[in-house]
Design an enzyme around this catalytic site. Sequence first.
Site, mmCIF file in Angstrom:
data_model
loop_
_atom_site.group_PDB
_atom_site.id
_atom_site.type_symbol
_atom_site.label_atom_id
_atom_site.label_comp_id
_atom_site.label_asym_id
_atom_site.label_seq_id
_atom_site.Cartn_x
_atom_site.Cartn_y
_atom_site.Cartn_z
ATOM 1 N N LYS A 42 -9.741 -66.100 13.216
ATOM 2 C CA LYS A 42 -9.010 -65.747 12.044
ATOM 3 C C LYS A 42 -8.931 -64.201 11.727
ATOM 4 O O LYS A 42 -9.886 -63.604 12.273
ATOM 5 C CB LYS A 42 -9.345 -66.616 10.637
ATOM 6 C CG LYS A 42 -8.481 -66.195 9.460
ATOM 7 C CD LYS A 42 -9.132 -67.200 8.269
ATOM 8 C CE LYS A 42 -9.153 -66.210 6.984
ATOM 9 N NZ LYS A 42 -9.401 -66.913 5.743
ATOM 10 N N LYS A 67 -11.316 -60.243 7.025
ATOM 11 C CA LYS A 67 -11.459 -59.101 6.466
ATOM 12 C C LYS A 67 -12.839 -58.600 6.323
ATOM 13 O O LYS A 67 -13.177 -57.329 6.078
ATOM 14 C CB LYS A 67 -10.801 -59.066 5.147
ATOM 15 C CG LYS A 67 -11.717 -60.135 3.933
ATOM 16 C CD LYS A 67 -11.215 -60.058 2.635
ATOM 17 C CE LYS A 67 -11.442 -61.268 1.595
ATOM 18 N NZ LYS A 67 -12.942 -61.994 2.007
ATOM 19 N N LYS A 112 -22.452 -68.702 8.038
ATOM 20 C CA LYS A 112 -22.907 -67.589 7.586
ATOM 21 C C LYS A 112 -24.460 -67.304 7.526
ATOM 22 O O LYS A 112 -24.983 -66.252 7.649
ATOM 23 C CB LYS A 112 -22.702 -67.165 5.906
ATOM 24 C CG LYS A 112 -21.025 -67.222 5.779
ATOM 25 C CD LYS A 112 -20.828 -65.844 4.925
ATOM 26 C CE LYS A 112 -19.277 -65.611 4.960
ATOM 27 N NZ LYS A 112 -18.687 -65.257 4.047
HETATM 28 N N1 TRP Z 1 -14.371 -68.358 -1.434
HETATM 29 C C1 TRP Z 1 -13.500 -67.818 -1.291
HETATM 30 C C2 TRP Z 1 -13.230 -66.898 -0.170
HETATM 31 O O1 TRP Z 1 -14.502 -66.623 0.526
HETATM 32 C C3 TRP Z 1 -13.210 -66.919 -2.731
HETATM 33 C C4 TRP Z 1 -13.263 -67.727 -3.946
HETATM 34 C C5 TRP Z 1 -14.308 -67.742 -4.889
HETATM 35 C C6 TRP Z 1 -12.386 -68.628 -4.402
HETATM 36 N N2 TRP Z 1 -14.098 -68.534 -5.699
HETATM 37 C C7 TRP Z 1 -12.804 -68.976 -5.499
HETATM 38 C C8 TRP Z 1 -10.788 -69.036 -4.021
HETATM 39 C C9 TRP Z 1 -12.239 -70.106 -6.503
HETATM 40 C C10 TRP Z 1 -10.507 -70.086 -4.831
HETATM 41 C C11 TRP Z 1 -10.994 -70.352 -5.973
HETATM 42 O O2 TRP Z 1 -12.159 -66.230 0.031
#
Ligand code: TRP
Length: 337
Positions: free
Chosen positions: A199, A202, A117
Amino acid sequence: MEEMLRKKVMLSGIKPSGDLTLGSYLGAVRHWAARAEEFDCYYFMADMHAITVRQDPAVLRRRTLEQLAQYIACGLNPEKNTLFIQSHVHQHAELGWVLNCYSMFGELSRMTQFKDKSAKNVDNINGGLFTYPSLMAADILLYQPDYVPVGEDQKQHVELTRNIVQRFNGIYGDVFKMPEPYIPKVGARIMSLTNPASKMSKSEDQDTGRVTLMDDPTLIMKQFKRAITDSDTQRCVRYDPEEKPGVANLMTIYAAVTGKSYQEIEAEFDGQGYGMFKPAVGEAVVEVLRPIRDEAQRILKDKAYLESVYRNGAEKASYAAERTLRKVYKKIGFISQ
Ligand code: TRP
């Protein structure tokens, strides 16, 4: 005794930084919906994580509600699952801060998502992007889950969460339950239709190989008809992810939506080539997504209902989260009020 009666807990979230895709459904939400009876489930819209990359406020608002409507349309019953918006449960930010102080600069620097990122957003490498995994650890640990269903790309963050648990519990005793990442086997990784090496994303508006849950049937068919295959002169439908990644991805999608095995699919399209195969996958996807899209559109119009769902969800989530936060504050030496 409490442990015996307690249902196992599952928790996951998705950032509303893009529109949910076929990949989000097949790789994640569909599996979540199947777990509601067996587990005590928490699913949220990770809006606080979304702002690590600049968002248009109106778009973020729309996507957050859309994502909630889509969760429900995909089968997450709000009576049986706790569905909430991350920013509505203030304990996330609070525990996030605490866990920042138990996350090491070195380990945060090694996160591949941070590196990716920051390479993509060179003019906005902000602190939130760097400490994202500490907030994610807080999201998880507040609910003391047994399992955290995530995609392959989030596994490293769950590993970091486990390191934090070990570090924190090592100092203060058994405060957090050790969570396990849970990665579904079938449909875990749906790739882009135009670039089977990456992948189906989105977030990337440029990804022309993506199908979102709100796409209409004509667009879905178009996307599948122009899906990348390979230059095999036999145009043979055979499962070989190394040699034929495009075809393998289409087969994964077809298998996931029809329940057929790879052998059955190979037999079905034997000698027919890609010309028959690609639209067949498209049609199968259209049929699976049609009721989801219709239902999501219907729910989205019912603002009062959506509001009641996210309010109830936040209330339930906050109750569970507060228990953990109190315990943490006490352990680390904050005065209770
Ligand atoms: N980081 C995950 C993503 O980018 C989203 C996410 C934030 C998440 N907090 C979480 C996933 C806690 C599982 C558990 O899609």
